[in-house]
Write a protein that holds these residues in place. Structure first.
Motif, PDB file in Angstrom:
ATOM      1  N   LEU A 181       0.841  -1.192   0.000  1.00  0.00           N
ATOM      2  CA  LEU A 181       0.000   0.000   0.000  1.00  0.00           C
ATOM      3  C   LEU A 181       0.876   1.241   0.000  1.00  0.00           C
ATOM      4  O   LEU A 181       1.782   1.381   0.831  1.00  0.00           O
ATOM      5  N   GLY A 233       0.900   5.533   0.021  1.00  0.00           N
ATOM      6  CA  GLY A 233       0.061   6.685   0.346  1.00  0.00           C
ATOM      7  C   GLY A 233       0.868   7.953   0.422  1.00  0.00           C
ATOM      8  O   GLY A 233       2.060   7.932   0.739  1.00  0.00           O
ATOM      9  N   VAL A 272      -4.458   4.904   4.530  1.00  0.00           N
ATOM     10  CA  VAL A 272      -3.715   3.719   4.099  1.00  0.00           C
ATOM     11  C   VAL A 272      -3.285   2.887   5.311  1.00  0.00           C
ATOM     12  O   VAL A 272      -3.404   1.652   5.313  1.00  0.00           O
ATOM     13  N   ALA A 317      -6.242   1.135   6.667  1.00  0.00           N
ATOM     14  CA  ALA A 317      -6.587   0.027   5.776  1.00  0.00           C
ATOM     15  C   ALA A 317      -5.682  -1.172   6.014  1.00  0.00           C
ATOM     16  O   ALA A 317      -6.142  -2.323   5.990  1.00  0.00           O
ATOM     17  N   ILE A 346      -1.241  -1.025  -4.351  1.00  0.00           N
ATOM     18  CA  ILE A 346      -2.373  -0.104  -4.310  1.00  0.00           C
ATOM     19  C   ILE A 346      -1.809   1.261  -3.936  1.00  0.00           C
ATOM     20  O   ILE A 346      -1.268   1.434  -2.846  1.00  0.00           O
ATOM     21  N   VAL A 392      -2.340   5.374  -3.363  1.00  0.00           N
ATOM     22  CA  VAL A 392      -3.426   6.260  -2.947  1.00  0.00           C
ATOM     23  C   VAL A 392      -2.934   7.695  -2.850  1.00  0.00           C
ATOM     24  O   VAL A 392      -1.826   7.961  -2.355  1.00  0.00           O
ATOM     25  N   ARG A 445     -10.583   4.327   4.025  1.00  0.00           N
ATOM     26  CA  ARG A 445      -9.852   3.096   4.347  1.00  0.00           C
ATOM     27  C   ARG A 445     -10.594   1.861   3.844  1.00  0.00           C
ATOM     28  O   ARG A 445      -9.974   0.863   3.478  1.00  0.00           O
ATOM     29  N   ILE A 481      -9.974   1.308   0.201  1.00  0.00           N
ATOM     30  CA  ILE A 481      -8.609   0.805   0.017  1.00  0.00           C
ATOM     31  C   ILE A 481      -8.561  -0.692   0.314  1.00  0.00           C
ATOM     32  O   ILE A 481      -7.941  -1.472  -0.422  1.00  0.00           O
TER      33      ILE A 481
END
Length: 328
Positions: free
Chosen positions: A194, A196, A204, A207, A266, A268, A296, A299
């Motif tokens: 992840l 962010g 993030v 999440a 991912i 963000v 979140r 995500i």
């Protein structure tokens, strides 16, 4: 770069050496830096407003100085037209810090969609979206050194929010953050990765906790102060490799950071999605871009969807997640 400019910049760095609080927000950190630089009398500190598109609307008294001095410009530009006028009035030099994110606005991060796109496509601009005061401080110090001691062209841009994110960083993290990303949580063997930037990093992190608590999915988390800088370096390396096919290939920071794993990524941002889409061509794994500060829960769902698409989890888990979480 004139010796007097480099000397003034070094005096600024010396003055800031002890002005440090890792618990502060990016906005408070930069305001503290501004106060220190103002007291040092070695830099121009301009506290302007961005309500006019006309160049004559900007404070420009600093331009009458016979030699360049470091400049920190605190402003509130909501549109690309305002920011363009500001950069023109400052000869596209200095460290421009925008606090528009802290004001009521219908736009993500307080900025019209044209503003981040202008930042990403302006080759003279190095844009950052720091998540913590520590990141903001590292970026401002690097800007002073790069622009006024090393004599690099262009200007730095920082988006500032006023939420505290205590997150100590070591020197290795400082260097990596300036390149665009550094790890803050998790192991390289995690199920998902992840990324962010700015305030979105907080969602993030939430999440990542939900993924582990609710779905037994491990996540590695990266702070990405500049998706644009990552993409530019990757594009430059790719171009060099095409033009020099017989030479050893050049690498780039984003690929070096994400190497060694096929886990989905991912990414963000609080800005519109195209800011993160810049990285898509340079991530050698399944890549999902989320913009405009998703919650979140979105995500988590995006991460589970990526894992389902890879065949690593069943679609039943994804359906259960979508039913469990409040997804507007």
């Amino acid at each position: 770069m004139p010796a007097s400019t480099a000397h003034a910049a070094q005096l600024c760095l010396d003055a800031l050496r002890h002005a440090h609080d890792s618990r502060s927000s990016p906005l408070y950190t930069v305001m503290t830096i501004a106060n220190t630089l103002e007291s040092s009398r070695q830099a121009w500190v301009i506290r302007g407003q961005s309500n006019s598109r006309r160049v004559g609307g900007w404070p420009s008294w600093f331009a009458r100085n016979t030699s360049e001095k470091p400049m920190l410009y605190l402003h509130s530009a909501a549109s690309s037209a305002q920011l363009c006028a500001l950069s023109d009035a400052t000869a596209q030099r200095g460290i421009l810090c925008n606090d528009i994110e802290n004001r009521p606005s219908p736009w993500p991060k307080g900025a019209q969609p044209s503003l981040p796109l202008w930042l990403a496509t302006n080759p003279r601009c190095t844009p950052y979206d720091p998540a913590s005061g520590e990141e903001a401080r590292a970026i401002v110090l690097a800007g002073l050194r790069s622009l006024y001691i090393d004599g690099q062209p262009g200007f730095y841009y920082l988006a500032l929010h006023d939420h505290e994110r205590p997150r100590p960083m070591n020197k290795r993290h400082h260097a990596a953050a300036l390149k665009g990303m550094y790890p803050i949580q998790g192991e390289r063997t995690a199920d998902v990765r992840l990324l962010g930037a700015g305030q979105a990093l907080e969602e993030v992190l939430h999440a990542a906790r939900l993924l582990e608590q609710d779905w037994n999915v491990t996540a590695q988390v990266w702070s990405c102060p500049s998706y644009t800088r990552l993409a530019r370096e990757a594009a430059a390396a790719e171009r060099w490799n095409r033009l020099h096919p017989t030479e050893p290939k050049r690498g780039c920071h984003v690929r070096e950071c994400l190497a060694g794993s096929e886990a989905p990524v991912i990414a963000v941002t609080g800005y519109p999605q195209p800011i993160v889409d810049q990285l898509a061509a340079y991530v050698d794994a399944r890549f999902v871009a989320l913009g405009s500060a998703p919650s979140r829960y979105w995500i988590v769902v995006a991460a589970l969807r990526a894992l389902a698409d890879e065949g690593r989890i069943g679609t039943r888990q994804l359906e259960t997640a979508m039913a469990r979480y409040p997804l507007p």
